[in-house]
Design a protein around this motif. Sequence first.
Motif, PDB file in Angstrom:
ATOM      1  N   GLY A  99       0.835  -1.204   0.000  1.00  0.00           N
ATOM      2  CA  GLY A  99       0.000   0.000   0.000  1.00  0.00           C
ATOM      3  C   GLY A  99       0.866   1.249   0.000  1.00  0.00           C
ATOM      4  N   VAL A 100       0.226   2.370  -0.331  1.00  0.00           N
ATOM      5  CA  VAL A 100       0.923   3.662  -0.240  1.00  0.00           C
ATOM      6  C   VAL A 100       1.372   3.883   1.207  1.00  0.00           C
ATOM      7  N   SER A 101       0.621   3.322   2.149  1.00  0.00           N
ATOM      8  CA  SER A 101       0.979   3.449   3.564  1.00  0.00           C
ATOM      9  C   SER A 101       2.435   3.057   3.813  1.00  0.00           C
ATOM     10  N   GLU A 102       2.853   1.927   3.236  1.00  0.00           N
ATOM     11  CA  GLU A 102       4.245   1.516   3.427  1.00  0.00           C
ATOM     12  C   GLU A 102       5.189   2.415   2.624  1.00  0.00           C
ATOM     13  N   ASN A 179      -7.252  14.841  -4.388  1.00  0.00           N
ATOM     14  CA  ASN A 179      -7.069  15.042  -2.957  1.00  0.00           C
ATOM     15  C   ASN A 179      -8.078  14.312  -2.067  1.00  0.00           C
ATOM     16  N   ASN A 180      -7.564  13.708  -1.038  1.00  0.00           N
ATOM     17  CA  ASN A 180      -8.332  13.269   0.112  1.00  0.00           C
ATOM     18  C   ASN A 180      -7.878  14.190   1.240  1.00  0.00           C
ATOM     19  N   PRO A 181      -8.724  14.993   1.858  1.00  0.00           N
ATOM     20  CA  PRO A 181     -10.183  14.892   1.945  1.00  0.00           C
ATOM     21  C   PRO A 181     -10.994  15.834   1.053  1.00  0.00           C
ATOM     22  N   SER A 207       4.231  13.135  -5.080  1.00  0.00           N
ATOM     23  CA  SER A 207       2.822  13.287  -5.410  1.00  0.00           C
ATOM     24  C   SER A 207       2.085  11.970  -5.154  1.00  0.00           C
ATOM     25  N   ASP A 208       1.150  12.036  -4.232  1.00  0.00           N
ATOM     26  CA  ASP A 208       0.304  10.871  -3.927  1.00  0.00           C
ATOM     27  C   ASP A 208      -0.877  10.921  -4.897  1.00  0.00           C
ATOM     28  N   GLU A 209      -0.868  10.025  -5.872  1.00  0.00           N
ATOM     29  CA  GLU A 209      -1.867  10.068  -6.956  1.00  0.00           C
ATOM     30  C   GLU A 209      -2.767   8.835  -6.921  1.00  0.00           C
ATOM     31  N   ILE A 210      -3.048   8.366  -5.720  1.00  0.00           N
ATOM     32  CA  ILE A 210      -3.741   7.086  -5.566  1.00  0.00           C
ATOM     33  C   ILE A 210      -5.169   7.093  -6.133  1.00  0.00           C
ATOM     34  N   TYR A 211      -5.739   8.293  -6.345  1.00  0.00           N
ATOM     35  CA  TYR A 211      -7.102   8.373  -6.907  1.00  0.00           C
ATOM     36  C   TYR A 211      -7.070   8.841  -8.372  1.00  0.00           C
ATOM     37  N   ASP A 212      -5.983   8.601  -9.106  1.00  0.00           N
ATOM     38  CA  ASP A 212      -5.860   9.278 -10.408  1.00  0.00           C
ATOM     39  C   ASP A 212      -6.858   8.819 -11.469  1.00  0.00           C
ATOM     40  N   ALA A 239      -3.163  -0.066  -5.745  1.00  0.00           N
ATOM     41  CA  ALA A 239      -4.343  -0.814  -6.191  1.00  0.00           C
ATOM     42  C   ALA A 239      -5.598  -0.474  -5.393  1.00  0.00           C
ATOM     43  N   SER A 240      -5.435   0.204  -4.242  1.00  0.00           N
ATOM     44  CA  SER A 240      -6.575   0.342  -3.321  1.00  0.00           C
ATOM     45  C   SER A 240      -7.770   1.026  -3.960  1.00  0.00           C
ATOM     46  N   LYS A 241      -7.556   2.135  -4.633  1.00  0.00           N
ATOM     47  CA  LYS A 241      -8.681   2.962  -5.066  1.00  0.00           C
ATOM     48  C   LYS A 241      -9.031   2.704  -6.538  1.00  0.00           C
ATOM     49  N   PHE A 248      -6.094  -5.803  -0.674  1.00  0.00           N
ATOM     50  CA  PHE A 248      -4.948  -6.508  -1.264  1.00  0.00           C
ATOM     51  C   PHE A 248      -3.630  -5.931  -0.764  1.00  0.00           C
ATOM     52  N   ARG A 249      -3.664  -4.681  -0.356  1.00  0.00           N
ATOM     53  CA  ARG A 249      -2.501  -3.973   0.194  1.00  0.00           C
ATOM     54  C   ARG A 249      -1.341  -3.918  -0.793  1.00  0.00           C
ATOM     55  N   ILE A 250      -1.623  -3.414  -1.984  1.00  0.00           N
ATOM     56  CA  ILE A 250      -0.555  -3.248  -2.989  1.00  0.00           C
ATOM     57  C   ILE A 250      -0.422  -1.772  -3.338  1.00  0.00           C
TER      58      ILE A 250
HETATM   59  C1  LIG Z   1      -4.509  10.083  -0.312  1.00  0.00           C
HETATM   60  C2  LIG Z   1      -4.318   8.689   0.189  1.00  0.00           C
HETATM   61  N1  LIG Z   1      -3.094   8.156   0.178  1.00  0.00           N
HETATM   62  C3  LIG Z   1      -2.866   6.915   0.634  1.00  0.00           C
HETATM   63  C4  LIG Z   1      -3.888   6.124   1.139  1.00  0.00           C
HETATM   64  C5  LIG Z   1      -3.572   4.749   1.681  1.00  0.00           C
HETATM   65  O1  LIG Z   1      -3.447   3.891   0.634  1.00  0.00           O
HETATM   66  P1  LIG Z   1      -3.080   2.345   0.726  1.00  0.00           P
HETATM   67  O2  LIG Z   1      -4.366   1.597   0.855  1.00  0.00           O
HETATM   68  O3  LIG Z   1      -2.424   2.084  -0.601  1.00  0.00           O
HETATM   69  O4  LIG Z   1      -2.169   2.160   1.865  1.00  0.00           O
HETATM   70  C6  LIG Z   1      -5.175   6.629   1.165  1.00  0.00           C
HETATM   71  C7  LIG Z   1      -6.285   5.823   1.731  1.00  0.00           C
HETATM   72  O5  LIG Z   1      -7.367   6.275   1.966  1.00  0.00           O
HETATM   73  C8  LIG Z   1      -5.399   7.938   0.676  1.00  0.00           C
HETATM   74  O6  LIG Z   1      -6.612   8.494   0.701  1.00  0.00           O
END
Ligand SMILES: Cc1ncc(COP(=O)(O)O)c(C=O)c1O
Length: 404
Positions: A99-102, A179-181, A207-212, A239-241, A248-250
């Motif tokens: 995940g982006v978390s790691e 952007n989140n939120p 750049s965190d682009e997880i919602y691109d 892969a999350s969004k 899946f945590r990728i």
């Molecule tokens: C902007 C943003 N970055 C990262 C994450 C975490 O992503 P991941 O599930 O890949 O750890 C989230 C989850 O809500 C998010 O909103």
Amino acid sequence: MVLSERSKYALNPIDEDNELAERLIKSGKKVIALNRGDISLYFPTPKYIENAAIRAIKENKTYYTRSSGIPELIDAVKGRYKRMFNVKLKEEDIITTQGVSEGLYFLNASLLNPGNHAIIFRPYYTQYVPSIELSEGKAYYLDYDEEREWDIDTDELEDHIKRMKEKRGIKYIMLTNPNNPTGTVLKKNTLERIVDLANEHKLILVSDEIYDEVVYNKAKFTSVAQVAKGVPHVILNGASKNLDATGFRIGFMIVPGEDKTSMELKKKFADFAGVRVSVNAPAQYAVAEAISNTKEHRKAIGKMVGEIEGRVNFAFKLLGENPYLQTVRPNSAYYIFPRIDLKSLNYNNDREFVSEFLREKLVQITRGSGFGARSHIRIVALPAKPVLEEAINRLNEFCEKKAR
Ligand SMILES: Cc1ncc(COP(=O)(O)O)c(C=O)c1O
């Protein structure tokens, strides 16, 4: 004391009212949870992705993999960036993470010495600050401009960089786009200006682009990778969004540059990946298929984003009936982040408001101060419209009552 000083930063405001919610549920109440942005709870992960995971398990692909990720997945990510953004990546530019978390942990542990700063814009995604602080770095806060649809004031950014760079050892600028939120998408010319500033002041862009791909209302997304022009940059994605596979945590860290800093970063991220040995193998095979099967992916994402657009716009409209809220319309992701007139509602802070709303009306949302923006609330607009309608009606009633 047994715990480390910095362990106090391991906090997640999104879940802080979970105990209260659980107590309410145990006492027989039905709670509507609009706090966690877990898309796979509302939109089941597409079957072709689930099948690929099951196939991988049946084929005994249950071992440790290469720590930076299986070649099939790296190839799939390369193909995605060429297809979507015309960005050419090499194998070593991509590190697979849990995940982006790691990825955030690899990033901050790689870059920050004690006291080094990262520029973070408020409201920020909740994990950034714990991740920085746990690496003994510090967040240097600036604000997205709510008056200008949460755009970045690049003149203000320049002033701060000039003033603070030497003193505080600023290492990187963090962007969250989409952007989140806030659910906003940064304009191409804003990104270009930020790239120029990063270039001039020798800063790394992240750049965190997880919602691109979760972009709608005719908004246009630009990746930093498309405009970075030789500035060292790190793209976080996963892969999350976009693939609707949160569990899946990728994730991926992408470092496209060839400059000295970029080369050091990719090497160090790979070292970190080695330390934690491997990412879940079946999930990697499934995500490789999820990305490279473009026909199935297009079908799935088209349907999902269309549905999300409908839900967010529906909730946004209902919130517009509440005179104590003021909201910038989201064009991406699935969050709504209204400013709330706490004074008229007789509250001192957003935390009390959110907890009391849960206790009285059985709807769990998140306080804006958890994202660094007081006087706001974050609502996850993922549930079906009748659930959203019920929750927002309760919010509107609650505000009416408290304003009296
Ligand atoms: C902007 C943003 N970055 C990262 C994450 C975490 O992503 P991941 O599930 O890949 O750890 C989230 C989850 O809500 C998010 O909103």
